[in-house]
Design a protein around this motif. Sequence first.
Motif, mmCIF file in Angstrom:
data_model
loop_
_atom_site.group_PDB
_atom_site.id
_atom_site.type_symbol
_atom_site.label_atom_id
_atom_site.label_comp_id
_atom_site.label_asym_id
_atom_site.label_seq_id
_atom_site.Cartn_x
_atom_site.Cartn_y
_atom_site.Cartn_z
ATOM 1 N N GLY A 77 10.709 -42.119 -10.219
ATOM 2 C CA GLY A 77 9.713 -41.242 -9.582
ATOM 3 C C GLY A 77 8.439 -42.003 -9.307
ATOM 4 N N PHE A 82 3.621 -46.423 -8.529
ATOM 5 C CA PHE A 82 2.965 -46.574 -9.839
ATOM 6 C C PHE A 82 3.843 -46.085 -10.979
ATOM 7 N N GLU A 100 12.752 -43.419 -5.984
ATOM 8 C CA GLU A 100 11.956 -42.308 -5.447
ATOM 9 C C GLU A 100 12.842 -41.453 -4.565
ATOM 10 N N ALA A 128 16.808 -39.273 -9.691
ATOM 11 C CA ALA A 128 17.146 -39.974 -10.928
ATOM 12 C C ALA A 128 18.480 -39.479 -11.491
ATOM 13 N N ARG A 147 5.692 -42.488 -14.718
ATOM 14 C CA ARG A 147 4.379 -41.865 -14.900
ATOM 15 C C ARG A 147 4.331 -40.592 -14.070
HETATM 16 N N1 SAM Z 1 4.740 -42.229 -10.593
HETATM 17 C C1 SAM Z 1 3.812 -41.998 -9.487
HETATM 18 C C2 SAM Z 1 2.386 -41.994 -9.981
HETATM 19 O O1 SAM Z 1 2.175 -41.878 -11.182
HETATM 20 O O2 SAM Z 1 1.466 -42.075 -9.151
HETATM 21 C C3 SAM Z 1 4.159 -40.709 -8.730
HETATM 22 C C4 SAM Z 1 3.927 -39.446 -9.481
HETATM 23 S S1 SAM Z 1 4.309 -38.019 -8.523
HETATM 24 C C5 SAM Z 1 3.421 -36.789 -9.352
HETATM 25 C C6 SAM Z 1 6.012 -37.700 -9.018
HETATM 26 C C7 SAM Z 1 7.002 -38.406 -8.122
HETATM 27 O O3 SAM Z 1 8.291 -38.354 -8.719
HETATM 28 C C8 SAM Z 1 7.131 -37.790 -6.742
HETATM 29 O O4 SAM Z 1 6.981 -38.809 -5.770
HETATM 30 C C9 SAM Z 1 8.528 -37.197 -6.715
HETATM 31 O O5 SAM Z 1 9.121 -37.259 -5.428
HETATM 32 C C10 SAM Z 1 9.246 -38.074 -7.729
HETATM 33 N N2 SAM Z 1 10.355 -37.398 -8.428
HETATM 34 C C11 SAM Z 1 10.281 -36.233 -9.124
HETATM 35 N N3 SAM Z 1 11.473 -35.928 -9.659
HETATM 36 C C12 SAM Z 1 12.325 -36.924 -9.285
HETATM 37 C C13 SAM Z 1 13.710 -37.176 -9.520
HETATM 38 N N4 SAM Z 1 14.452 -36.325 -10.239
HETATM 39 N N5 SAM Z 1 14.246 -38.298 -9.003
HETATM 40 C C14 SAM Z 1 13.505 -39.151 -8.255
HETATM 41 N N6 SAM Z 1 12.187 -38.960 -7.985
HETATM 42 C C15 SAM Z 1 11.605 -37.856 -8.507
#
Ligand code: SAM
Length: 239
Positions: A77, A82, A100, A128, A147
């Motif tokens: 994610g 990040f 992602e 994921a 994160r």
């Molecule tokens: N990790 C980055 C940061 O801290 O800036 C992004 C945080 S953002 C709040 C959460 C991200 O996780 C989103 O881009 C979303 O698309 C991705 N995400 C959420 N659940 C996911 C999953 N099951 N598999 C892949 N990506 C996921």
Amino acid sequence: MTSTWIEYAAASYNIHLTNAQAAQFETYATELVAWNERVNLTAITDLPGIQVRHFLDSLSLFQVGNLKDAMRVIDVGTGAGFPGLPLQIAFPGIQVALLEATGKKVAFLDHIIHTLGLTNAKTVQARAEEAGQMPEHRAKYDLVTARAVARLPGLLEYMLPLAVVGGRCIAMKGTTAQKEAADARQALSVLGGRLVGIEPVALPDVDEPHFLVVVEKIAPTPAVYPRKPGIPTRKPLRG
Ligand code: SAM
């Protein structure tokens, strides 16, 4: 903060960025702000905020990350990258997979990887829950990071299947770190994880507490995990 964040990284994390690496971070920040006009990538758009809350926060993983050349890392994610991309820029010898689900964010990540010439980084567009069942990703990573993706009981079901036995997962958390770790006891034991520790992280001029929740994978994850998309967070493993 332009040079100060770089000094902070040196003093606090023992990361000594070259001028070329500092320039890569500068380009990353510029492109992040430019792309953010049309793709929702970040709520933080001022340069000092990006340097501290995205770059330094990501690099804080060096406190416990124990990074080595050729180490395989996957950032679950990753959003706009990040913590995975700052780790790759600071430590070009590691191999970072940026996982992602959202295509527009993956397009930004591909653009940055190409623009910065990060030959050891790649994107994986998948959820994921899907990646954890793919032979090319399951139990393939020495370090799994995340994160701001999900609460720990569900998040561990995303992360632990991707790690090799003996590898580690590091979840970056805020004030709820201890509570989430307590709630994740059942998930840890079912998925093959052991809580190693919860390490506080200090960031300059940031009051909210930050923690690194460090988990070691001590046994293979049973084949039924991760469950289908949506289930790990809707029905987290609990004891
Ligand atoms: N990790 C980055 C940061 O801290 O800036 C992004 C945080 S953002 C709040 C959460 C991200 O996780 C989103 O881009 C979303 O698309 C991705 N995400 C959420 N659940 C996911 C999953 N099951 N598999 C892949 N990506 C996921």
